[in-house]
Design a protein around this motif. Structure first.
Motif, PDB file in Angstrom:
ATOM      1  N   HIS A   1       0.791  -1.239   0.000  1.00  0.00           N
ATOM      2  CA  HIS A   1       0.000   0.000   0.000  1.00  0.00           C
ATOM      3  C   HIS A   1       0.821   1.285   0.000  1.00  0.00           C
TER       4      HIS A   1
ATOM      5  N   ASP B   1      -3.403  -2.430   8.130  1.00  0.00           N
ATOM      6  CA  ASP B   1      -1.971  -2.454   8.434  1.00  0.00           C
ATOM      7  C   ASP B   1      -1.697  -1.299   9.403  1.00  0.00           C
ATOM      8  N   VAL B   2      -0.674  -1.443  10.239  1.00  0.00           N
ATOM      9  CA  VAL B   2      -0.408  -0.402  11.247  1.00  0.00           C
ATOM     10  C   VAL B   2       0.102   0.897  10.609  1.00  0.00           C
ATOM     11  N   HIS B   3       0.548   0.787   9.348  1.00  0.00           N
ATOM     12  CA  HIS B   3       1.057   1.961   8.631  1.00  0.00           C
ATOM     13  C   HIS B   3      -0.026   2.522   7.706  1.00  0.00           C
TER      14      HIS B   3
ATOM     15  N   ASP C   1       0.988  -6.201  11.620  1.00  0.00           N
ATOM     16  CA  ASP C   1       1.867  -5.317  12.395  1.00  0.00           C
ATOM     17  C   ASP C   1       1.210  -4.431  13.459  1.00  0.00           C
TER      18      ASP C   1
ATOM     19  N   GLY D   1       1.831  -5.885   6.027  1.00  0.00           N
ATOM     20  CA  GLY D   1       3.053  -6.012   6.828  1.00  0.00           C
ATOM     21  C   GLY D   1       2.947  -6.910   8.041  1.00  0.00           C
TER      22      GLY D   1
ATOM     23  N   TYR E   1       6.107  -7.574  11.309  1.00  0.00           N
ATOM     24  CA  TYR E   1       7.537  -7.502  11.635  1.00  0.00           C
ATOM     25  C   TYR E   1       7.790  -7.892  13.081  1.00  0.00           C
TER      26      TYR E   1
HETATM   27 ZN   LIG Z   1       2.834  -2.061   7.758  1.00  0.00          ZN
END
Ligand SMILES: [Zn+2]
Length: 294
Positions: free
Chosen positions: A113, A151-153, A228, A269, A271
């Motif tokens: 993304h 996603d966390v971002h 994430d 993601g 991690y």
């Molecule tokens: Zn992410």
């Protein structure tokens, strides 16, 4: 059910690189048998060109990204990186076509993304969701779309690629203090404070879906089930448990299905300090999808 993976196209990474390339193959091994994992085909360049800038695609294809672009991408260029990126898009497209036929589809990859019309960054070469949406529209399968990016971002590339598209609604729910630090606004962005846990997260998600769904009225919905937001993630600043992430997956899949959309699930993601945790979270997502498909 059939799902897609591009994990066989591994990329060379320098020792100690932060990108957890092994999670894709570990995930395939984990879910194989409960679902059928098919190899993703490479998306043709013409299809990528429906979303991405011609010159950017040329630089990616020929290994001529600028030093600045290379640094922003965070993955070393190689021929197999490009092949892998095209197959990651192909997996999301195959999952989207499967979803339009059967109601649900999943790619054990994708969710790239941070790639936009004219930029490739944050480990993301091509925007799989935007390319898949362009393709299913060209097929005549669906027009109205919703992207639910968990996603966390923040989903800056998707927001840019679909900006001004009256039939696509982008929702991103992310850590307020996570990358990218300069945002490209989605149709609805939900910034969550550092340390947000399961209950507050699920409440915010429910509210966001209540707002997004009536606006979007989606025929097809893409769900980025990022691993994430997990409390043990190295990059994410949120604090969801594995049970919370699973509840999130169930909530999103149920609400999107309930709205009558074909649902396409992609990974994005993850991690975690221990890659096994990321694989646990992704495998739980696949189990939620398989259960909803039953
Ligand atoms: Zn992410």
């Amino acid at each position: 059910m059939d799902v897609w993976s591009h994990d066989r196209w591994g990329i060379p990474l320098p020792a100690g690189h932060k990108f957890p390339i092994s999670k894709y193959t570990l995930l395939r091994e984990r879910v194989q048998g409960r679902v059928t994992v098919l190899d993703s085909e490479a998306a043709p360049w013409e299809w990528l060109a429906a979303v991405h800038d011609h010159d950017l695609l040329g630089r990616i294809r020929d290994g001529e990204l600028t030093v600045r672009e290379q640094r922003g991408l965070g993955l070393p260029w190689s021929e197999v990186l490009v092949e892998r990126g095209r197959r990651s898009v192909g997996g999301t497209l195959a999952a989207a076509r499967h979803a339009l036929e059967h109601g649900l589809g999943m790619n054990l990859g994708g969710g790239t993304h941070h790639a936009g019309h004219d930029f490739a960054r944050g480990y993301c070469l091509f925007n799989d969701v935007a390319v898949a949406l362009a393709r299913v529209r060209a097929d005549g399968g669906a027009r109205r779309a919703l992207v639910v990016d968990c996603d966390v971002h923040q989903g800056d590339g998707t927001a840019q690629a679909l900006a001004g598209d009256p039939d696509a609604f982008t929702l991103s729910l992310h850590g307020a203090r996570n990358y990218p630090f300069q945002r490209i606004p989605s149709d609805l962005d939900v910034d969550l404070p550092t340390g947000t846990g399961d209950d507050d997260y699920l409440r915010a998600l429910e509210d966001a879906l209540d707002t997004a769904l009536p606006h979007a009225r989606p025929e097809v919905a893409f769900y980025l089930a990022g691993a994430d937001p997990f409390e043990g993630d190295r990059l994410g600043r949120l604090a969801l448990t594995k049970a919370g992430l699973r509840a999130r997956d169930e909530l999103v899949v149920e609400r999107l299905r309930g709205a009558g959309a074909a649902v396409v699930v992609v990974l994005a993601g993850g991690y975690a300090h221990d890659v096994t945790d990321t694989v646990d979270i992704n495998a739980a997502t696949a189990a939620v999808v398989a259960a909803a498909d039953a």
